[in-house]
Design an enzyme around this catalytic site. Structure first.
Site, PDB file in Angstrom:
ATOM      1  N   HIS A  99       0.841  -1.196   0.000  1.00  0.00           N
ATOM      2  CA  HIS A  99       0.000   0.000   0.000  1.00  0.00           C
ATOM      3  C   HIS A  99       0.877   1.247   0.000  1.00  0.00           C
ATOM      4  CE1 HIS A  99       0.767  -1.051   4.215  1.00  0.00           C
ATOM      5  NE2 HIS A  99       0.745   0.252   4.461  1.00  0.00           N
ATOM      6  N   HIS A 101       0.877   5.361   0.796  1.00  0.00           N
ATOM      7  CA  HIS A 101       0.188   6.415   1.550  1.00  0.00           C
ATOM      8  C   HIS A 101       0.203   7.714   0.750  1.00  0.00           C
ATOM      9  CE1 HIS A 101       0.398   4.425   5.638  1.00  0.00           C
ATOM     10  NE2 HIS A 101       1.344   3.757   5.023  1.00  0.00           N
TER      11      HIS A 101
HETATM   12  P1  AMP Z   1       1.814   0.743   7.429  1.00  0.00           P
HETATM   13  O1  AMP Z   1       1.696  -0.764   7.252  1.00  0.00           O
HETATM   14  O2  AMP Z   1       2.719   1.137   8.558  1.00  0.00           O
HETATM   15  O3  AMP Z   1       2.191   1.454   6.163  1.00  0.00           O
HETATM   16  O4  AMP Z   1       0.414   1.317   7.873  1.00  0.00           O
HETATM   17  C1  AMP Z   1      -0.794   0.684   7.644  1.00  0.00           C
HETATM   18  C2  AMP Z   1      -1.830   1.743   7.588  1.00  0.00           C
HETATM   19  O5  AMP Z   1      -3.081   1.119   7.395  1.00  0.00           O
HETATM   20  C3  AMP Z   1      -1.934   2.592   8.856  1.00  0.00           C
HETATM   21  O6  AMP Z   1      -1.798   3.974   8.500  1.00  0.00           O
HETATM   22  C4  AMP Z   1      -3.337   2.284   9.378  1.00  0.00           C
HETATM   23  O7  AMP Z   1      -3.959   3.393   9.975  1.00  0.00           O
HETATM   24  C5  AMP Z   1      -4.051   1.820   8.118  1.00  0.00           C
HETATM   25  N1  AMP Z   1      -5.178   0.932   8.388  1.00  0.00           N
HETATM   26  C6  AMP Z   1      -5.185  -0.143   9.193  1.00  0.00           C
HETATM   27  N2  AMP Z   1      -6.411  -0.746   9.185  1.00  0.00           N
HETATM   28  C7  AMP Z   1      -7.179  -0.008   8.339  1.00  0.00           C
HETATM   29  C8  AMP Z   1      -8.531  -0.108   7.907  1.00  0.00           C
HETATM   30  N3  AMP Z   1      -9.350  -1.072   8.355  1.00  0.00           N
HETATM   31  N4  AMP Z   1      -9.003   0.826   7.055  1.00  0.00           N
HETATM   32  C9  AMP Z   1      -8.186   1.822   6.608  1.00  0.00           C
HETATM   33  N5  AMP Z   1      -6.892   1.949   6.966  1.00  0.00           N
HETATM   34  C10 AMP Z   1      -6.390   1.059   7.820  1.00  0.00           C
END
Ligand code: AMP
Ligand code: ZN
Length: 135
Positions: A99, A101
């Site tokens: 993913h 950001h």
């Molecule tokens: P990272 O793996 O550190 O890049 O971050 C994962 C991101 O996914 C974080 O910013 C979380 O806030 C986001 N996240 C986790 N669960 C959900 C969800 N159910 N819906 C939307 N975003 C999510």
């Protein structure tokens, strides 16, 4: 993948605030935004991280980001954003479904980036050689 939160968002098993989707890509709001409008761009198919995702699909994520990011900035009333990936647990990756950001930014938002540490030319040259050897 069965236990992947983002796969469940893609399948509709878990809810999300969707912004855009096509056959390959889904874009939705981060549930825990660093700033209002924090957006996730993901491939619908499961890959673990940036090194795992096919380059063509990563390029499509960039293409979609170039379409979505101006709308995010307008809606969030800012003029800048980070486009980034936390690649690997050591870099803070929590969800192991690739993913990207989109994090809206402005000079006034008070967020601080990590600090760089000045180093010398010798160290830089050695590191550049070490990396080039691994390519
Ligand atoms: P990272 O793996 O550190 O890049 O971050 C994962 C991101 O996914 C974080 O910013 C979380 O806030 C986001 N996240 C986790 N669960 C959900 C969800 N159910 N819906 C939307 N975003 C999510
Ligand atoms: Zn997944």
């Amino acid at each position: 993948m069965d236990d992947c939160i983002f796969c469940k968002i893609v399948s509709g098993e878990l809810p999300s605030h969707k912004i855009y989707e096509d056959s390959d890509i889904l874009v939705f709001l981060d549930i825990n935004p660093v700033n209002p409008g924090h957006t996730m761009v993901i491939p619908k198919k499961h890959y673990n991280d940036l090194l795992d995702i096919p380059t063509e699909l990563a390029a499509k994520c960039v293409e979609v980001t170039k379409k979505v990011a101006p709308a995010v900035m307008k809606a969030a009333d800012v003029d800048a954003f980070h486009f980034d990936i936390n690649n690997g647990a050591g870099a803070g990756q929590i969800i192991f479904h690739t993913h990207f950001h989109i994090q809206p930014r402005s000079k006034e938002d008070g967020l601080k980036l990590w600090l760089g540490t000045p180093t010398d030319q010798d160290k830089l040259a050695k590191m550049a050689e070490s990396i080039k050897k691994e390519l």
